[in-house]
Design a protein around this motif. Structure first.
Motif, PDB file in Angstrom:
ATOM      1  N   ARG A   1       0.767  -0.804   0.279  1.00 36.41           N
ATOM      2  CA  ARG A   1      -0.187  -0.515  -0.336  1.00 36.41           C
ATOM      3  C   ARG A   1       0.645   1.405   0.231  1.00 36.41           C
ATOM      4  NH1 ARG A   1      -3.912  -1.272   4.631  1.00 36.41           N
ATOM      5  NH2 ARG A   1      -1.647  -1.527   5.666  1.00 36.41           N
ATOM      6  N   HIS A   2       0.345   1.973  -0.874  1.00 37.82           N
ATOM      7  CA  HIS A   2       0.659   3.582  -0.793  1.00 37.82           C
ATOM      8  C   HIS A   2       1.452   4.241   1.263  1.00 37.82           C
ATOM      9  CE1 HIS A   2       1.406   7.921  -2.063  1.00 37.82           C
ATOM     10  NE2 HIS A   2       1.237   8.540  -1.002  1.00 37.82           N
ATOM     11  N   GLY A   3       3.286   3.916   1.004  1.00 37.36           N
ATOM     12  CA  GLY A   3       3.102   4.804   2.232  1.00 37.36           C
ATOM     13  C   GLY A   3       4.113   3.928   3.272  1.00 37.36           C
TER      14      GLY A   3
ATOM     15  N   HIS B   1      18.126   4.951  -8.881  1.00 41.21           N
ATOM     16  CA  HIS B   1      17.389   5.171  -9.772  1.00 41.21           C
ATOM     17  C   HIS B   1      16.183   4.426 -10.011  1.00 41.21           C
ATOM     18  CE1 HIS B   1      16.917   6.884 -13.957  1.00 41.21           C
ATOM     19  NE2 HIS B   1      16.619   5.174 -14.533  1.00 41.21           N
ATOM     20  N   PHE B   2      15.877   3.314  -9.466  1.00 44.05           N
ATOM     21  CA  PHE B   2      14.317   2.577 -10.278  1.00 44.05           C
ATOM     22  C   PHE B   2      13.555   3.886  -9.565  1.00 44.05           C
ATOM     23  CE2 PHE B   2      11.273   0.431  -7.660  1.00 44.05           C
ATOM     24  CZ  PHE B   2      10.638   0.194  -8.522  1.00 44.05           C
ATOM     25  N   CYS B   3      13.615   3.731  -7.899  1.00 42.30           N
ATOM     26  CA  CYS B   3      12.376   4.967  -6.877  1.00 42.30           C
ATOM     27  C   CYS B   3      12.567   6.242  -7.235  1.00 42.30           C
ATOM     28  CB  CYS B   3      13.352   5.213  -5.985  1.00 42.30           C
ATOM     29  SG  CYS B   3      13.640   3.896  -4.505  1.00 42.30           S
ATOM     30  N   TYR B   4      13.523   7.169  -8.220  1.00 41.64           N
ATOM     31  CA  TYR B   4      13.321   8.654  -8.124  1.00 41.64           C
ATOM     32  C   TYR B   4      11.974   8.111  -9.863  1.00 41.64           C
ATOM     33  CZ  TYR B   4      14.053  12.283 -11.789  1.00 41.64           C
ATOM     34  OH  TYR B   4      14.132  13.934 -11.721  1.00 41.64           O
ATOM     35  N   GLU B   5      12.508   7.403 -10.999  1.00 43.03           N
ATOM     36  CA  GLU B   5      11.364   6.704 -11.935  1.00 43.03           C
ATOM     37  C   GLU B   5      10.230   6.408 -11.629  1.00 43.03           C
ATOM     38  OE1 GLU B   5      12.839   6.965 -15.065  1.00 43.03           O
ATOM     39  OE2 GLU B   5      14.052   8.527 -14.232  1.00 43.03           O
ATOM     40  N   ASN B   6       9.812   6.013 -10.392  1.00 42.28           N
ATOM     41  CA  ASN B   6       8.620   5.526 -10.377  1.00 42.28           C
ATOM     42  C   ASN B   6       8.219   6.089  -9.072  1.00 42.28           C
ATOM     43  OD1 ASN B   6       8.616   2.420 -11.594  1.00 42.28           O
ATOM     44  ND2 ASN B   6      10.804   2.998 -11.191  1.00 42.28           N
ATOM     45  N   GLY B   7       8.473   6.951  -8.948  1.00 45.11           N
ATOM     46  CA  GLY B   7       7.936   7.568  -7.759  1.00 45.11           C
ATOM     47  C   GLY B   7       7.589   7.198  -6.185  1.00 45.11           C
ATOM     48  N   HIS B   8       8.872   6.665  -6.152  1.00 46.39           N
ATOM     49  CA  HIS B   8       8.966   6.185  -4.085  1.00 46.39           C
ATOM     50  C   HIS B   8       9.847   6.518  -3.720  1.00 46.39           C
ATOM     51  CE1 HIS B   8       6.915   2.504  -5.975  1.00 46.39           C
ATOM     52  NE2 HIS B   8       7.553   1.690  -6.706  1.00 46.39           N
TER      53      HIS B   8
END
Length: 77
Positions: free
Chosen positions: A31-33, A51-58
């Motif tokens: 879940r979100h958060g 990079h994955f976090c940045y690209e996917n909004g995490h």
């Protein structure tokens, strides 16, 4: 320090691109958060996971180099 609510996901021993692929799959059912703590021994994870976090909004809450690799704390975006 990892909060009590973070889920630990041990990805040590896996090589690129498996740590990112498995992280993506695990986050997809969270879940979100919610937070996920990842441990990996893949040297490229130090580049790939942020990079994955940045690209996917995490949100990459924490990143540290360990004796055997890296540890990341991610909050699902």
């Amino acid at each position: 320090m990892m909060p009590d609510t973070a889920q630990l996901y041990d990805l040590r021993g896996l090589k690129c691109p498996l740590p990112v692929l498995k992280t993506r799959k695990r986050l997809s059912v969270m879940r979100h958060g919610e937070e996920l703590l990842i441990e990996t021994s893949d040297p490229l994870a130090g580049i790939d996971i942020p990079h994955f976090c940045y690209e996917n909004g995490h949100q990459l809450m924490e990143s540290e180099k360990t004796e055997t690799g890296h540890r990341f704390r991610i909050r699902k975006g």
